[in-house]
Scaffold this active site. Structure first.
Site, PDB file in Angstrom:
ATOM      1  N   HIS A   1       0.767  -1.261  -0.082  1.00 41.81           N
ATOM      2  CA  HIS A   1      -0.242   0.062   0.055  1.00 41.81           C
ATOM      3  C   HIS A   1       0.570   1.361   0.068  1.00 41.81           C
ATOM      4  O   HIS A   1       0.710   2.335  -0.626  1.00 41.81           O
ATOM      5  CB  HIS A   1      -0.867  -0.097   1.345  1.00 41.81           C
ATOM      6  CG  HIS A   1      -1.930  -1.116   1.528  1.00 41.81           C
ATOM      7  ND1 HIS A   1      -1.992  -1.908   2.442  1.00 41.81           N
ATOM      8  CD2 HIS A   1      -2.668  -1.412   0.692  1.00 41.81           C
ATOM      9  CE1 HIS A   1      -2.929  -2.578   2.382  1.00 41.81           C
ATOM     10  NE2 HIS A   1      -3.461  -2.552   1.292  1.00 41.81           N
TER      11      HIS A   1
ATOM     12  N   LYS B   1     -15.843  -7.236   6.077  1.00 43.10           N
ATOM     13  CA  LYS B   1     -14.790  -8.008   6.700  1.00 43.10           C
ATOM     14  C   LYS B   1     -14.846  -7.886   8.146  1.00 43.10           C
ATOM     15  O   LYS B   1     -15.040  -6.811   8.938  1.00 43.10           O
ATOM     16  CB  LYS B   1     -13.330  -7.585   6.194  1.00 43.10           C
ATOM     17  CG  LYS B   1     -13.436  -8.052   4.475  1.00 43.10           C
ATOM     18  CD  LYS B   1     -12.095  -7.408   4.197  1.00 43.10           C
ATOM     19  CE  LYS B   1     -11.694  -7.411   2.706  1.00 43.10           C
ATOM     20  NZ  LYS B   1     -10.564  -6.852   2.097  1.00 43.10           N
TER      21      LYS B   1
ATOM     22  N   ARG C   1      -2.399  -5.951  -8.522  1.00 41.99           N
ATOM     23  CA  ARG C   1      -1.009  -6.554  -8.113  1.00 41.99           C
ATOM     24  C   ARG C   1      -0.889  -7.734  -9.116  1.00 41.99           C
ATOM     25  O   ARG C   1       0.139  -8.046  -9.537  1.00 41.99           O
ATOM     26  CB  ARG C   1      -1.462  -7.274  -6.743  1.00 41.99           C
ATOM     27  CG  ARG C   1      -1.306  -6.399  -5.587  1.00 41.99           C
ATOM     28  CD  ARG C   1      -1.904  -7.082  -4.447  1.00 41.99           C
ATOM     29  NE  ARG C   1      -3.258  -7.386  -4.527  1.00 41.99           N
ATOM     30  CZ  ARG C   1      -4.047  -8.172  -3.676  1.00 41.99           C
ATOM     31  NH1 ARG C   1      -3.389  -8.453  -2.533  1.00 41.99           N
ATOM     32  NH2 ARG C   1      -5.288  -8.146  -3.892  1.00 41.99           N
TER      33      ARG C   1
ATOM     34  N   SER D   1      -3.055  -7.795   3.162  1.00 43.15           N
ATOM     35  CA  SER D   1      -3.199  -7.513   4.642  1.00 43.15           C
ATOM     36  C   SER D   1      -3.495  -9.011   5.287  1.00 43.15           C
ATOM     37  O   SER D   1      -2.859  -9.276   6.419  1.00 43.15           O
ATOM     38  CB  SER D   1      -4.218  -6.459   4.872  1.00 43.15           C
ATOM     39  OG  SER D   1      -3.764  -5.403   4.340  1.00 43.15           O
TER      40      SER D   1
HETATM   41  N1  COA Z   1      -0.277  -4.037  -1.604  1.00 44.71           N
HETATM   42  C1  COA Z   1      -0.760  -4.819  -0.608  1.00 44.71           C
HETATM   43  N2  COA Z   1      -1.750  -5.379  -0.531  1.00 44.71           N
HETATM   44  C2  COA Z   1      -2.852  -4.974  -1.347  1.00 44.71           C
HETATM   45  C3  COA Z   1      -2.547  -3.908  -2.486  1.00 44.71           C
HETATM   46  C4  COA Z   1      -1.150  -3.615  -2.439  1.00 44.71           C
HETATM   47  N3  COA Z   1      -0.947  -2.799  -3.439  1.00 44.71           N
HETATM   48  N4  COA Z   1      -3.613  -3.771  -3.032  1.00 44.71           N
HETATM   49  C5  COA Z   1      -4.554  -4.391  -2.711  1.00 44.71           C
HETATM   50  N5  COA Z   1      -4.159  -5.180  -1.488  1.00 44.71           N
HETATM   51  C6  COA Z   1      -4.861  -6.280  -0.655  1.00 44.71           C
HETATM   52  C7  COA Z   1      -5.360  -5.564   0.650  1.00 44.71           C
HETATM   53  O1  COA Z   1      -4.507  -5.833   1.612  1.00 44.71           O
HETATM   54  C8  COA Z   1      -6.465  -6.327   0.798  1.00 44.71           C
HETATM   55  O2  COA Z   1      -6.196  -7.663   1.586  1.00 44.71           O
HETATM   56  P1  COA Z   1      -7.139  -8.425   2.349  1.00 44.71           P
HETATM   57  O3  COA Z   1      -8.204  -8.836   1.754  1.00 44.71           O
HETATM   58  O4  COA Z   1      -6.207  -9.567   2.723  1.00 44.71           O
HETATM   59  O5  COA Z   1      -7.384  -7.506   3.528  1.00 44.71           O
HETATM   60  C9  COA Z   1      -7.070  -6.801  -0.590  1.00 44.71           C
HETATM   61  O6  COA Z   1      -5.946  -6.597  -1.436  1.00 44.71           O
HETATM   62  C10 COA Z   1      -8.188  -6.178  -1.164  1.00 44.71           C
HETATM   63  O7  COA Z   1      -8.304  -5.059  -0.388  1.00 44.71           O
HETATM   64  P2  COA Z   1      -8.459  -3.367  -0.378  1.00 44.71           P
HETATM   65  O8  COA Z   1      -7.604  -2.794  -1.481  1.00 44.71           O
HETATM   66  O9  COA Z   1      -8.564  -2.911   0.568  1.00 44.71           O
HETATM   67  O10 COA Z   1      -9.898  -3.469  -1.061  1.00 44.71           O
HETATM   68  P3  COA Z   1     -11.409  -4.013  -0.525  1.00 44.71           P
HETATM   69  O11 COA Z   1     -11.891  -4.767  -1.685  1.00 44.71           O
HETATM   70  O12 COA Z   1     -11.364  -4.125   0.987  1.00 44.71           O
HETATM   71  O13 COA Z   1     -12.140  -2.790  -0.815  1.00 44.71           O
HETATM   72  C11 COA Z   1     -13.192  -0.742  -1.749  1.00 44.71           C
HETATM   73  C12 COA Z   1     -12.291  -1.942  -1.900  1.00 44.71           C
HETATM   74  C13 COA Z   1     -12.839  -0.114  -0.435  1.00 44.71           C
HETATM   75  C14 COA Z   1     -12.567   0.236  -2.895  1.00 44.71           C
HETATM   76  C15 COA Z   1     -14.609  -0.833  -1.980  1.00 44.71           C
HETATM   77  O14 COA Z   1     -15.054  -1.895  -1.241  1.00 44.71           O
HETATM   78  C16 COA Z   1     -15.511   0.298  -2.014  1.00 44.71           C
HETATM   79  O15 COA Z   1     -15.502   1.272  -2.672  1.00 44.71           O
HETATM   80  N6  COA Z   1     -16.498   0.245  -0.802  1.00 44.71           N
HETATM   81  C17 COA Z   1     -17.223   1.259  -0.574  1.00 44.71           C
HETATM   82  C18 COA Z   1     -18.622   0.847  -0.853  1.00 44.71           C
HETATM   83  C19 COA Z   1     -19.023   1.336  -2.378  1.00 44.71           C
HETATM   84  O16 COA Z   1     -18.884   2.195  -2.950  1.00 44.71           O
HETATM   85  N7  COA Z   1     -19.088   0.030  -3.010  1.00 44.71           N
HETATM   86  C20 COA Z   1     -19.387   0.072  -4.456  1.00 44.71           C
HETATM   87  C21 COA Z   1     -18.179  -0.395  -5.306  1.00 44.71           C
HETATM   88  S1  COA Z   1     -18.548  -0.560  -7.010  1.00 44.71           S
END
Ligand code: COA
Length: 159
Positions: free
Chosen positions: A17, A41, A90, A128
């Protein structure tokens, strides 16, 4: 002013990140890193803890602001006058989900665009939950998260 929002769970923030944050902040005037409050989550860290950890690791990046949000990302973006969402890719496996989110967000708000940074190869495997799992078995997470975060994960898991 060219602003972007980098949203996510950040439970906890990893070097992967941080890499995306630094690269996005380098090409934008202002970057909001937005911690999602209600993503279904079960988090290890509270939203406030995640916000504080992000503040700590980005304290030298003057154009980066850490916030939290709940509800739709497009609404949060509109409230803050931001039209660009930043996400990291990724691997190919991220692509389908990210494409769907980007397109859905544009259907909800055609002013919104998503830009993608390809994750540094060094962090392509990182997530994560992998960090949490390794830490829970007492493994070495020093390659995945900064020292200050390692300490907080260990403290949290020992409780
Ligand atoms: N380096 C390390 N880890 C990464 C990464 C990077 N560059 N990019 C993504 N990840 C990992 C995260 O650590 C996370 O790991 P985990 O699942 O083990 O915890 C995983 O990839 C994906 O998580 P994250 O990037 O936090 O995204 P998410 O899928 O949890 O949430 C949001 C994405 C917040 C953008 C989305 O859920 C959102 O917009 N929610 C708001 C509600 C909304 O508007 N919904 C409609 C969306 S169309």
């Amino acid at each position: 002013m060219y602003s972007g929002i980098y949203p996510g769970s950040f439970d906890p923030v990893t070097y992967g990140h941080i890499d995306i944050i630094k690269r996005a902040a380098a090409v934008m005037d202002h970057l909001i890193v937005a911690v999602l409050k209600n993503n279904g989550k079960t988090p290890l860290f509270s939203v406030d803890e995640r916000v504080n950890m992000l503040k700590e690791v980005t304290k030298d990046l003057k154009n980066v602001e850490i916030m939290s949000f709940s509800g739709l990302l497009v609404n949060f973006a509109k409230e803050h006058g931001v039209k660009v969402i930043v996400r990291g890719l990724r691997a190919v496996t991220d692509f389908e989900y990210e494409l769907l989110m980007s397109q859905t967000n544009r259907v909800m708000d055609p002013d919104i665009d998503t830009i993608f940074f390809t994750t540094d190869l060094e962090y392509a495997y990182l997530s994560s939950s992998i960090v949490r799992e390794i830490a829970s078995y007492g493994g070495d997470i020093s390659k995945f998260v900064p020292e200050c975060i390692q300490k907080q994960i260990k403290d949290k898991l020992s409780k």
